[in-house]
Design an enzyme around this catalytic site. Sequence first.
Site, mmCIF file in Angstrom:
data_model
loop_
_atom_site.group_PDB
_atom_site.id
_atom_site.type_symbol
_atom_site.label_atom_id
_atom_site.label_comp_id
_atom_site.label_asym_id
_atom_site.label_seq_id
_atom_site.Cartn_x
_atom_site.Cartn_y
_atom_site.Cartn_z
ATOM 1 N N GLY A 1 -11.467 -0.056 -0.655
ATOM 2 C CA GLY A 1 -11.993 -1.396 -0.426
ATOM 3 C C GLY A 1 -12.908 -1.445 0.786
ATOM 4 O O GLY A 1 -13.953 -2.120 0.768
ATOM 5 N N ILE B 1 -9.911 5.097 -7.612
ATOM 6 C CA ILE B 1 -10.779 3.966 -7.280
ATOM 7 C C ILE B 1 -11.385 4.136 -5.888
ATOM 8 O O ILE B 1 -10.909 4.915 -5.066
ATOM 9 C CB ILE B 1 -10.023 2.631 -7.371
ATOM 10 C CG1 ILE B 1 -8.853 2.604 -6.365
ATOM 11 C CG2 ILE B 1 -9.530 2.396 -8.791
ATOM 12 C CD1 ILE B 1 -8.135 1.263 -6.286
ATOM 13 N N ASP C 1 -9.246 7.883 5.607
ATOM 14 C CA ASP C 1 -8.308 7.237 4.685
ATOM 15 C C ASP C 1 -8.032 8.194 3.536
ATOM 16 O O ASP C 1 -8.792 8.269 2.572
ATOM 17 C CB ASP C 1 -8.879 5.919 4.158
ATOM 18 C CG ASP C 1 -7.862 5.128 3.340
ATOM 19 O OD1 ASP C 1 -6.875 5.733 2.888
ATOM 20 O OD2 ASP C 1 -8.049 3.916 3.163
ATOM 21 N N HIS D 1 -7.326 7.322 -4.176
ATOM 22 C CA HIS D 1 -8.785 7.407 -4.214
ATOM 23 C C HIS D 1 -9.292 8.806 -4.564
ATOM 24 O O HIS D 1 -10.506 9.031 -4.576
ATOM 25 C CB HIS D 1 -9.358 6.962 -2.865
ATOM 26 C CG HIS D 1 -8.857 5.627 -2.419
ATOM 27 N ND1 HIS D 1 -9.168 4.467 -3.076
ATOM 28 C CD2 HIS D 1 -8.034 5.276 -1.394
ATOM 29 C CE1 HIS D 1 -8.578 3.446 -2.467
ATOM 30 N NE2 HIS D 1 -7.884 3.920 -1.457
#
Length: 304
Positions: A226, A223, A203, A208
Amino acid sequence: MSTDFDPEKFSTLKYPELSYTYSERDVALYALGVGACARDAVDADELKYVYHENGQKSIQVLPTFSALFSLGSLKFHVPGLDFDPRLLLHGQQYIEIYKPLPSSASLNNTVSLAGLHDKGKAAVVEMETKSYDKESGELLCMNRTTVFLRGAGGFSKSSHPFSYSNYPKNQGSSVKIPKSQPFAVFEDCTLPSQALLYRLSGDYNPLHSDPNIAKVAGFTLPILHGLCTLGFAVRAIIKCICRGDSNMVKCISGRFLLHVYPGETLVTEMWLEGSRVIYQTKVKERSRAVLAGYVDLHRLSSSL
């Protein structure tokens, strides 16, 4: 988008079959990416995910590794639905595990539209991915990924907002967090570099890793993914409830509530309701819930 929706039209949408091949290296890298052996390099419950412990022929696979098989489904197209991919939010992930995942495999992934909902200011799209082993043809697992498309709602233009789904209502539904004391609590620290490590599993969303893009999206720093947080939470359940036996996991449901900054401490609280583990993960530093859901088990450990 047209105001005349035919649910049958959406249930028969055809998406290309996607291939996915992974090796033991990918499995081990993923395990490290979700915190396995981070606190103890010879952790008795987790060394098997990264090393051929005690002569085992292959390393074991964390059940949340299967979430990687669904990444390709996020490149979806729904006829007539236009949206800005930068405004996409990952809302929920639901996973069913039918067989223990092999440590290396070539898969055929079939993708279908599982749901489409008009929420006014946003549209909700649910994509289902079924993963088959190419060699045996066996169905290994199923992922259902729910995404919120900000700014893409309001397309129904009727008094009854459009809502279509092709799965049982009780699958992946949100759970009520008990007010009682948790059965178990597990605290784990993410690394400041956690997102940079996890992204190597496939990903590569710059949200991120790139601080400039993170600021445009409204965050002070990049961040954590998830699905990385979900991996931490399910790993905690396997350690505390399953006593290290990942094959006890039958299905996983997670709803993403809030972002996590790499380096923050994750506290996962767990409650037992029969063979279901209801869980909630909080960020300790901000005292905020970031993830909630449940994990259904094939059985409970005899040592509980």
